[in-house]
Design an enzyme around this catalytic site. Structure first.
Site, mmCIF file in Angstrom:
data_model
loop_
_atom_site.group_PDB
_atom_site.id
_atom_site.type_symbol
_atom_site.label_atom_id
_atom_site.label_comp_id
_atom_site.label_asym_id
_atom_site.label_seq_id
_atom_site.Cartn_x
_atom_site.Cartn_y
_atom_site.Cartn_z
ATOM 1 N N ASP A 66 0.827 -1.198 0.000
ATOM 2 C CA ASP A 66 0.000 0.000 0.000
ATOM 3 C C ASP A 66 0.869 1.259 0.000
ATOM 4 O OD1 ASP A 66 -2.342 1.417 0.055
ATOM 5 O OD2 ASP A 66 -2.779 1.047 2.171
ATOM 6 N N HIS A 88 2.729 3.617 -8.907
ATOM 7 C CA HIS A 88 2.549 2.191 -9.214
ATOM 8 C C HIS A 88 3.785 1.644 -9.935
ATOM 9 C CE1 HIS A 88 -1.424 2.390 -7.695
ATOM 10 N NE2 HIS A 88 -1.903 3.140 -8.669
ATOM 11 N N LEU A 122 11.650 -20.045 -4.802
ATOM 12 C CA LEU A 122 10.571 -19.211 -4.255
ATOM 13 C C LEU A 122 9.324 -19.228 -5.132
ATOM 14 C CD1 LEU A 122 9.767 -16.788 -2.221
ATOM 15 C CD2 LEU A 122 10.463 -15.323 -4.107
HETATM 16 C C1 V0D Z 1 0.709 -1.806 -8.678
HETATM 17 C C2 V0D Z 1 2.557 -2.210 -6.220
HETATM 18 C C3 V0D Z 1 3.868 -6.260 -10.492
HETATM 19 C C4 V0D Z 1 1.074 -2.490 -6.187
HETATM 20 C C5 V0D Z 1 3.301 -3.017 -7.224
HETATM 21 C C6 V0D Z 1 -2.249 -5.933 -12.183
HETATM 22 C C7 V0D Z 1 0.197 -1.859 -7.263
HETATM 23 C C8 V0D Z 1 3.052 -2.576 -8.641
HETATM 24 C C9 V0D Z 1 2.763 -6.967 -10.933
HETATM 25 C C10 V0D Z 1 2.747 -8.318 -11.512
HETATM 26 C C11 V0D Z 1 1.281 -4.014 -9.696
HETATM 27 C C12 V0D Z 1 1.603 -9.110 -11.452
HETATM 28 C C13 V0D Z 1 1.612 -10.394 -11.950
HETATM 29 C C14 V0D Z 1 2.737 -10.887 -12.525
HETATM 30 C C15 V0D Z 1 3.884 -10.137 -12.599
HETATM 31 C C16 V0D Z 1 3.889 -8.850 -12.086
HETATM 32 C C17 V0D Z 1 1.671 -6.141 -10.666
HETATM 33 C C18 V0D Z 1 -0.487 -5.398 -10.534
HETATM 34 C C19 V0D Z 1 -0.074 -4.238 -9.941
HETATM 35 C C20 V0D Z 1 -1.942 -5.626 -10.782
HETATM 36 F F1 V0D Z 1 2.752 -12.144 -13.014
HETATM 37 N N1 V0D Z 1 3.491 -5.090 -9.994
HETATM 38 N N2 V0D Z 1 2.153 -5.010 -10.095
HETATM 39 N N3 V0D Z 1 0.361 -6.367 -10.887
HETATM 40 N N4 V0D Z 1 1.688 -2.829 -9.065
#
Ligand code: V0D
Length: 258
Positions: A38, A55, A149
């Protein structure tokens, strides 16, 4: 060892971190760590940047956190990336977030493979854009034989919906004779949840100063240790993860003794 050298090179505080990692590894490491990532929007706002910049920065922290978790010998890392409530955000923000898995995997998938990481996802897949799902499923497929992991992304996940769906499946299995009501135990019920293949988290981390669960793994966190920090997710560093694990180890020592 090689992994570690690659990880910590170019960092002037590398030897301090390396020593700390070795020290921490002498005590029991939590097998499953779950993180509510968050504070990305707030991080951006503080810098007068658009929320999407937060993000993007948060995505880079996912990589650092994954590599350190792997080095520590954590077996499963579950990251809350997108909740079923997050669709209420502005469309441009949601559209951007849904591109992050592709960007992340486009850059880091080779590194994940090299480091023996297994990519997994839990959540409602149907509502996700096709391009998002395709990238994640490709990564899952390409890492499915890795035994390091498990990097488990909670994406379009909500815990109450997960529990209600589990109840429906239990009722269905009772009706079709696969399960008897008298046989239903906590353990059997757990096997109907999206986390069926994982142990319950030992440690929950939430960044950004909010002290609540926000519909995250309600069943699974029943006995977990919680560690909250005011640090915003994009500012979360290796030191913070090490601190959380150290606090976890101290609590284990206190409650483990007779
Ligand atoms: C946005 C902070 C990596 C939280 C981290 C679609 C909010 C960055 C992924 C990710 C997000 C998801 C699956 C995968 C590989 C990478 C990601 C989302 C948001 C939501 F197989 N960062 N990340 N997915 N944020």
């Amino acid at each position: 060892m090689l992994n570690k050298l690659r990880l910590w090179k170019n960092q002037n505080n590398s030897s301090i971190l390396r020593d700390k990692i070795e020290e921490i590894k002498k005590s029991p490491i939590p097998e499953h760590v779950a993180i509510i990532m968050d504070g990305n929007g707030r991080w951006a706002k503080k810098r007068a940047l658009p929320r999407i910049a937060g993000h993007h920065e948060g995505m880079k922290v996912v990589r650092k956190t994954t590599m350190l978790a792997n080095d520590l010998g954590i077996k499963t890392l579950t990251l809350y990336a997108f909740s079923t409530e997050n669709w209420k955000r502005p469309k441009n923000e949601v559209d951007y977030i849904m591109k992050l898995p592709e960007e992340f995997l486009g850059t880091f998938l080779p590194e994940l493979i090299e480091n023996n990481v297994q990519v997994k996802m839990m959540g409602y897949k149907n509502q996700l854009p096709e391009h998002t799902l395709r990238a994640i499923e490709k990564a899952m497929k390409e890492t499915k034989n890795n035994d390091g992991l498990v990097l488990n992304f909670a994406l379009n996940y909500g815990s109450r919906a997960e529990i209600v769906d589990a109840v429906k499946q239990v009722l269905n299995d009772c009706q079709n004779g696969k399960l008897k009501e008298s046989e239903l135990t906590e353990q059997i019920f757990s096997s109907y949840l999206m986390t069926a293949e994982f142990p319950d988290p030992d440690l929950l981390i939430r960044t950004s100063g909010e002290i609540r669960l926000s519909n995250f793994m309600l069943w699974q966190l029943a006995y977990s240790e919680f560690w909250f920090t005011d640090v915003l997710w994009p500012d979360f560093s290796e030191e913070h993860l090490l601190e959380a694990v150290e606090v976890y180890q101290k609590r284990q020592r206190r409650f483990g003794g007779i």
